[in-house]
Design a protein around this motif. Sequence first.
Motif, short mmCIF file in Angstrom:
data_model
loop_
_atom_site.label_atom_id
_atom_site.label_comp_id
_atom_site.label_asym_id
_atom_site.label_seq_id
_atom_site.Cartn_x
_atom_site.Cartn_y
_atom_site.Cartn_z
N ASP A 30 0.73 -1.29 -0.03
CA ASP A 30 0.10 -0.02 -0.13
C ASP A 30 0.73 1.24 -0.13
OD1 ASP A 30 0.87 -0.22 2.38
OD2 ASP A 30 -0.73 -0.11 3.63
N TYR A 58 -1.90 -2.05 -4.70
CA TYR A 58 -1.89 -1.48 -3.90
C TYR A 58 -2.58 -1.82 -2.53
CZ TYR A 58 0.82 1.41 -7.18
OH TYR A 58 1.56 1.94 -7.95
N SER A 59 -3.29 -2.90 -2.63
CA SER A 59 -4.34 -3.41 -1.85
C SER A 59 -4.44 -4.80 -1.80
CB SER A 59 -5.36 -2.59 -1.54
OG SER A 59 -6.43 -2.83 -2.87
N MET A 82 -1.67 -4.04 5.27
CA MET A 82 -2.25 -3.15 4.33
C MET A 82 -3.63 -2.71 4.94
SD MET A 82 -1.07 -5.00 0.77
CE MET A 82 -1.72 -6.42 0.99
#
Length: 592
Positions: A30, A58-59, A82
């Motif tokens: 993240d 990103y996740s 995250m």
Amino acid sequence: MDDDLITLVADDIEDVPAPSSAWVVAVIDDDPAVHEGTRYALSNFMLDGRGLEILSAYSAREARALLADRRDVAVIMLDVVMETDDAGLLLVDYIRRELCEETARIILRTGQPGQAPERRIIVDYDINDYKAKTELTADKLFTSLTASLRAFQQLKRLDETRRGLEIIIDAAPMLLDHKSMQRLAEGVLTQVASLLNVAVAGILVLRESEEAEARFCVLAGSGCYGHYVSRQPAWPLGQEVHPLVEKAFAERSHTFGDHWSTLYVHTSSGSEIVALIEADRALSETDRALIALFTSRLSIAFDNVILYEKLQRANTDLEQRVIERTAELIRANRRLAMQRSDLRRANSFKTEILGTVAHDLKNPLSVILGRAEMLADIIEIDATAPEKRPQMRAQVEHIRTSTKRLTAMIDSLMADAMNDAHDITLRREPVDLAALAREVCDANRPLAGSKGQSLVYEGPDNLYLCGDTERLREALDNLVSNAVKYSALGGEIRMRVSRETGGPGAAQGPELVCAVADNGPGLSPEDATRVFGRFQRLSAKPTAGEGSTGLGLSIVRRIAELHGGRATAESDGPGQGAVFAVRFPEESVALL
């Protein structure tokens, strides 16, 4: 310095599309700075001549979609914390359990090592490496990634080998089950494509002997080579294909190139097969090993088909010989049937003559014997010439002895005639009683016509029962010929076939009846009681002086009884004609 930590770089690194052969690496974190730092540190990474294609998520949610879409990821660099503290660990579980991705290597990176103890994570979550972000320098990242890619490569080879062996094992029964050379060849090309897991164009050529080029045969083709199968003649092939195939037959071994590969198979029956394969990539060592193993099993499959085709040809020849032999047997059977028919007619004629002679001789002999008895009584009473009485007695005794001996001989002849007439066995089969009655009428119509009589059939088109066709034909023929014999000149005879309810003397239920009505002299009360007896002569005489053995109606009764039925005779009296019939209970003889 080599030991410096990965730091963010100020300049934006433009993503360059990686070639299709690049190693695919997924960075899941993240923190955007981690993505940029990783790309910068690995920008010049090369292993076995292949660069990197780096994917970013990103996740954990983005990572799920990404990994579900891209199944060619070799290494996953995954952050633990995250959206949640255990988002990374749950993602590992998703990758291993739900996606069933076991070959991809997972490097776990965390900025908070204490929240995920290293030993427990490695064991419980199938993690291949565990690193704190603070210890991942450029060199360590390079080393860790290289080790992971090596491990992925080895696992991939093992997986491909396992998949290939499964395909070979599954293909073996299918290939051995083929009975056509062309179908087997098509199956081989299909299995090779499945084994290599690539799009394959190919051709499979058979050489049954080494003597002549004309013996080459294209068994199957796929892709751009499919048209060779239907080409006549199929040899020689194209300018590119022909030399490769000839070289393979000459060298008798497998050959692997960047795009072309030739596979050679030699069967124990002496045939040779070459498969020319064109793939969109060079075959790996694993591919070659699997191909070699696969082709080593093909000899049995091809021999199996070759032997099957030979067996089919032999079977066809045998069938032809059986057909010819059967035709000969049928002709012989027909000759025997004709001879049997001739013998039956001769035997019937013999029986008729024997019966007639026996019957006609017995009556005069009875008269002679009676007169001899009377003569013996007269000799005893007569008082004249007593000296000649012994001689006269002796002569009378000679007459009586000879007459008795001749009578015994005639009785024996009559017994033989009766045995021939009544030694009847049945062969049961479906019989159309109506059709049989029409045939008998047709056969006797000329005889009736010679006496000016009309012979008419009345009844349905079909009426089936189970019985012996020849015996039933004999019974019906006796009824009709008897009616023709005793009917007046110019009279009418009617033959009727029907299904009737049981009359007096019948079993319960309907009967199948075939009756013949004439306009002859009818039956006297005395005739009605003995009409079906053996060698019975009725008071009526044949209207055209025909002879009679007295056996016909007794045979009719015997045949009817053997079929579970009965024979009947009805008449309104002398001069009123008569109806003779055979009746069969439907429940015992009707064809179900």
